[in-house]
Design a protein around this motif. Structure first.
Motif, PDB file in Angstrom:
ATOM      1  N   LEU A  69       0.856  -1.188   0.000  1.00  0.00           N
ATOM      2  CA  LEU A  69       0.000   0.000   0.000  1.00  0.00           C
ATOM      3  C   LEU A  69       0.890   1.234   0.000  1.00  0.00           C
ATOM      4  CD1 LEU A  69      -3.247   0.533   2.052  1.00  0.00           C
ATOM      5  CD2 LEU A  69      -1.720   2.420   1.489  1.00  0.00           C
ATOM      6  N   ASP A  70       0.774   2.043  -1.033  1.00  0.00           N
ATOM      7  CA  ASP A  70       1.669   3.194  -1.204  1.00  0.00           C
ATOM      8  C   ASP A  70       0.912   4.332  -1.888  1.00  0.00           C
ATOM      9  OD1 ASP A  70       3.651   5.026  -1.700  1.00  0.00           O
ATOM     10  OD2 ASP A  70       4.897   3.699  -2.921  1.00  0.00           O
ATOM     11  N   PHE A  71       0.468   5.305  -1.090  1.00  0.00           N
ATOM     12  CA  PHE A  71      -0.306   6.424  -1.629  1.00  0.00           C
ATOM     13  C   PHE A  71       0.495   7.309  -2.582  1.00  0.00           C
ATOM     14  CE2 PHE A  71      -3.067   6.335   2.425  1.00  0.00           C
ATOM     15  CZ  PHE A  71      -4.025   5.548   1.804  1.00  0.00           C
ATOM     16  N   SER A  72       1.811   7.180  -2.587  1.00  0.00           N
ATOM     17  CA  SER A  72       2.620   8.047  -3.456  1.00  0.00           C
ATOM     18  C   SER A  72       2.803   7.469  -4.862  1.00  0.00           C
ATOM     19  CB  SER A  72       3.995   8.296  -2.817  1.00  0.00           C
ATOM     20  OG  SER A  72       4.823   7.154  -2.879  1.00  0.00           O
ATOM     21  N   ASP A  73       2.252   6.283  -5.098  1.00  0.00           N
ATOM     22  CA  ASP A  73       2.406   5.606  -6.381  1.00  0.00           C
ATOM     23  C   ASP A  73       1.098   5.683  -7.163  1.00  0.00           C
ATOM     24  OD1 ASP A  73       2.785   3.874  -8.533  1.00  0.00           O
ATOM     25  OD2 ASP A  73       3.839   2.365  -7.345  1.00  0.00           O
ATOM     26  N   LYS A  74       1.098   6.417  -8.269  1.00  0.00           N
ATOM     27  CA  LYS A  74      -0.101   6.597  -9.096  1.00  0.00           C
ATOM     28  C   LYS A  74      -0.611   5.276  -9.641  1.00  0.00           C
ATOM     29  CE  LYS A  74      -1.760   9.229 -13.110  1.00  0.00           C
ATOM     30  NZ  LYS A  74      -1.388  10.239 -14.144  1.00  0.00           N
ATOM     31  N   ASN A  75       0.297   4.347  -9.928  1.00  0.00           N
ATOM     32  CA  ASN A  75      -0.089   3.065 -10.515  1.00  0.00           C
ATOM     33  C   ASN A  75      -0.784   2.130  -9.531  1.00  0.00           C
ATOM     34  OD1 ASN A  75       1.066   3.707 -13.068  1.00  0.00           O
ATOM     35  ND2 ASN A  75       3.102   3.197 -12.264  1.00  0.00           N
ATOM     36  N   LYS A  76      -0.785   2.513  -8.248  1.00  0.00           N
ATOM     37  CA  LYS A  76      -1.399   1.652  -7.230  1.00  0.00           C
ATOM     38  C   LYS A  76      -2.716   2.220  -6.698  1.00  0.00           C
ATOM     39  CE  LYS A  76       2.846  -0.561  -5.579  1.00  0.00           C
ATOM     40  NZ  LYS A  76       3.748  -0.784  -4.428  1.00  0.00           N
ATOM     41  N   ARG A  77      -3.284   3.185  -7.392  1.00  0.00           N
ATOM     42  CA  ARG A  77      -4.505   3.800  -6.880  1.00  0.00           C
ATOM     43  C   ARG A  77      -5.603   2.777  -6.597  1.00  0.00           C
ATOM     44  NH1 ARG A  77      -5.249   9.377 -10.494  1.00  0.00           N
ATOM     45  NH2 ARG A  77      -3.432  10.498  -9.637  1.00  0.00           N
ATOM     46  N   GLU A  78      -5.830   1.883  -7.536  1.00  0.00           N
ATOM     47  CA  GLU A  78      -6.915   0.910  -7.375  1.00  0.00           C
ATOM     48  C   GLU A  78      -6.613  -0.079  -6.254  1.00  0.00           C
ATOM     49  OE1 GLU A  78      -9.386  -2.424 -10.009  1.00  0.00           O
ATOM     50  OE2 GLU A  78      -8.027  -1.012 -11.005  1.00  0.00           O
ATOM     51  N   SER A  79      -5.409  -0.627  -6.236  1.00  0.00           N
ATOM     52  CA  SER A  79      -5.061  -1.603  -5.193  1.00  0.00           C
ATOM     53  C   SER A  79      -4.977  -0.941  -3.826  1.00  0.00           C
ATOM     54  CB  SER A  79      -3.744  -2.308  -5.530  1.00  0.00           C
ATOM     55  OG  SER A  79      -2.667  -1.394  -5.595  1.00  0.00           O
ATOM     56  N   ASN A  80      -4.507   0.312  -3.782  1.00  0.00           N
ATOM     57  CA  ASN A  80      -4.474   1.041  -2.514  1.00  0.00           C
ATOM     58  C   ASN A  80      -5.876   1.185  -1.934  1.00  0.00           C
ATOM     59  OD1 ASN A  80      -1.695   1.430  -2.601  1.00  0.00           O
ATOM     60  ND2 ASN A  80      -1.839   3.493  -3.476  1.00  0.00           N
ATOM     61  N   GLU A  81      -6.827   1.520  -2.791  1.00  0.00           N
ATOM     62  CA  GLU A  81      -8.197   1.709  -2.319  1.00  0.00           C
ATOM     63  C   GLU A  81      -8.776   0.404  -1.783  1.00  0.00           C
ATOM     64  OE1 GLU A  81     -12.468   3.656  -3.733  1.00  0.00           O
ATOM     65  OE2 GLU A  81     -10.841   3.400  -5.186  1.00  0.00           O
ATOM     66  N   LYS A  82      -8.482  -0.704  -2.458  1.00  0.00           N
ATOM     67  CA  LYS A  82      -8.983  -1.999  -1.997  1.00  0.00           C
ATOM     68  C   LYS A  82      -8.405  -2.361  -0.635  1.00  0.00           C
ATOM     69  CE  LYS A  82      -9.950  -4.074  -6.533  1.00  0.00           C
ATOM     70  NZ  LYS A  82      -9.581  -5.143  -7.505  1.00  0.00           N
ATOM     71  N   MET A  83      -7.091  -2.129  -0.460  1.00  0.00           N
ATOM     72  CA  MET A  83      -6.482  -2.448   0.833  1.00  0.00           C
ATOM     73  C   MET A  83      -6.967  -1.500   1.920  1.00  0.00           C
ATOM     74  SD  MET A  83      -2.585  -3.804   0.328  1.00  0.00           S
ATOM     75  CE  MET A  83      -2.078  -2.749  -1.021  1.00  0.00           C
ATOM     76  N   ALA A  84      -7.193  -0.239   1.550  1.00  0.00           N
ATOM     77  CA  ALA A  84      -7.736   0.713   2.519  1.00  0.00           C
ATOM     78  C   ALA A  84      -9.139   0.299   2.949  1.00  0.00           C
ATOM     79  CB  ALA A  84      -7.755   2.116   1.919  1.00  0.00           C
ATOM     80  N   SER A 117      -6.720  12.599  -0.106  1.00  0.00           N
ATOM     81  CA  SER A 117      -7.926  13.419  -0.245  1.00  0.00           C
ATOM     82  C   SER A 117      -9.091  12.595  -0.771  1.00  0.00           C
ATOM     83  CB  SER A 117      -7.667  14.605  -1.180  1.00  0.00           C
ATOM     84  OG  SER A 117      -6.691  15.466  -0.653  1.00  0.00           O
ATOM     85  N   SER A 118      -8.817  11.742  -1.748  1.00  0.00           N
ATOM     86  CA  SER A 118      -9.857  10.887  -2.314  1.00  0.00           C
ATOM     87  C   SER A 118     -10.412   9.930  -1.255  1.00  0.00           C
ATOM     88  CB  SER A 118      -9.290  10.101  -3.501  1.00  0.00           C
ATOM     89  OG  SER A 118     -10.255   9.225  -4.034  1.00  0.00           O
ATOM     90  N   LEU A 119      -9.508   9.323  -0.472  1.00  0.00           N
ATOM     91  CA  LEU A 119      -9.941   8.371   0.548  1.00  0.00           C
ATOM     92  C   LEU A 119     -10.718   9.061   1.669  1.00  0.00           C
ATOM     93  CD1 LEU A 119      -9.735   5.336   1.203  1.00  0.00           C
ATOM     94  CD2 LEU A 119      -7.696   5.869   2.565  1.00  0.00           C
ATOM     95  N   ARG A 120     -10.362  10.300   1.952  1.00  0.00           N
ATOM     96  CA  ARG A 120     -11.045  11.032   3.025  1.00  0.00           C
ATOM     97  C   ARG A 120     -12.483  11.410   2.665  1.00  0.00           C
ATOM     98  NH1 ARG A 120      -9.424  13.312   7.451  1.00  0.00           N
ATOM     99  NH2 ARG A 120     -10.311  15.364   7.034  1.00  0.00           N
TER     100      ARG A 120
END
Length: 262
Positions: A69-84, A117-120
């Motif tokens: 999970l890495d909010f600074s990586d644009k390529n991980k937006r979808e996987s970041n959201e799933k893990m969040a 910001s998106s997650l908030r």
């Protein structure tokens, strides 16, 4: 003053359930900060049972860079959201009073701000400051988002998120930047952290170590004078036994002794 001391455990730590019960009953900690490993929700019922049995408050630490999970990586937006989403499933299930994320490693602060910001828009959470650099498995070093005062100030101002001040991370960052460590702690503390993380380390190191209290060279009396002792303080020190939490008990007693002097 009631010391709001947190025991840091991981979601698969079934081995620590019994000693955690014993230490909570003895008053050695006030809440559990649980690192929610990805794909470990099968372990959730045992934590719910512990919470219900003893009415232990819980907080959740979301997965970080080590678990992808890495909010600074644009390529991980979808996987970041799933893990969040999974982290917040843990938080809702345990009625967590805070949920914590790292802001990212190796990417840009602007991308971290975008994803935070998106997650908030869906969730409330806090973010944690980082050391300036971290070593990777392939012996490279990556720069961390949220390691400097300017990064943290920018994240806070643009997202409205509150912070967890990790003392060890802050001192590592100060050393890398060539700053006086306790002055740097005071600077970060001016951002009014909602939570603190505390461990020991070599006070000249640029790398985090999570040493038990007294195994490094931090001046905890100075640290205690800087932090807001009425805020939650999660102890993030090493656990040297898979069968007991004796080292945590010693760290808790040490910290209570320091706080009581202040």
């Amino acid at each position: 003053m009631k010391n709001n001391i947190g025991l840091k455990l991981w979601s698969h730590n079934q081995n620590y359930i019994l000693p955690a019960k014993q230490l909570y009953k003895a008053g050695h900690f006030d809440y559990i900060e649980l690192y929610a490993l990805p794909n470990t929700t099968d372990f959730l019922p045992m934590w719910q049972e512990l919470k219900d049995e003893l009415e232990i408050p819980f907080a959740i630490h979301a997965p970080h860079f080590s678990h992808l999970l890495d909010f600074s990586d644009k390529n991980k937006r979808e996987s970041n959201e799933k893990m969040a989403d999974e982290a917040f499933f843990w938080a809702k299930s345990l009625d967590a009073f805070y949920t914590l994320f790292h802001p990212g490693i190796g990417g840009s602060v602007d991308e971290s701000i975008y994803q935070i910001s998106s997650l908030r828009q869906k969730y409330d959470f806090i973010i944690e400051n980082k050391p300036f650099i971290v070593p990777t498995k392939d012996k490279k070093e990556l720069f961390c988002v949220g390691s400097t005062f300017s990064d943290l100030e920018k994240i806070i101002s643009q997202t409205g998120v509150k912070i967890c001040l990790d003392i060890g991370h802050a001192i590592c960052s100060a050393n890398y930047q060539g700053l006086e460590i306790y002055g740097y702690l005071e600077l970060l503390n001016s951002l009014k952290p909602a939570v603190y993380h505390l461990s020991d380390n070599d006070s000249t190191s640029i790398f985090d170590a999570h040493l038990n209290f007294g195994k490094g060279s931090f001046d905890f009396e100075k640290i205690a004078k800087i932090i807001d002792k009425n805020k939650p303080i999660a102890i993030e020190t090493n656990k040297n036994s898979s069968e007991n939490l004796d080292d945590f008990m010693q760290d808790s007693n040490f910290l209570k002794g320091i706080l009581c002097k202040m």
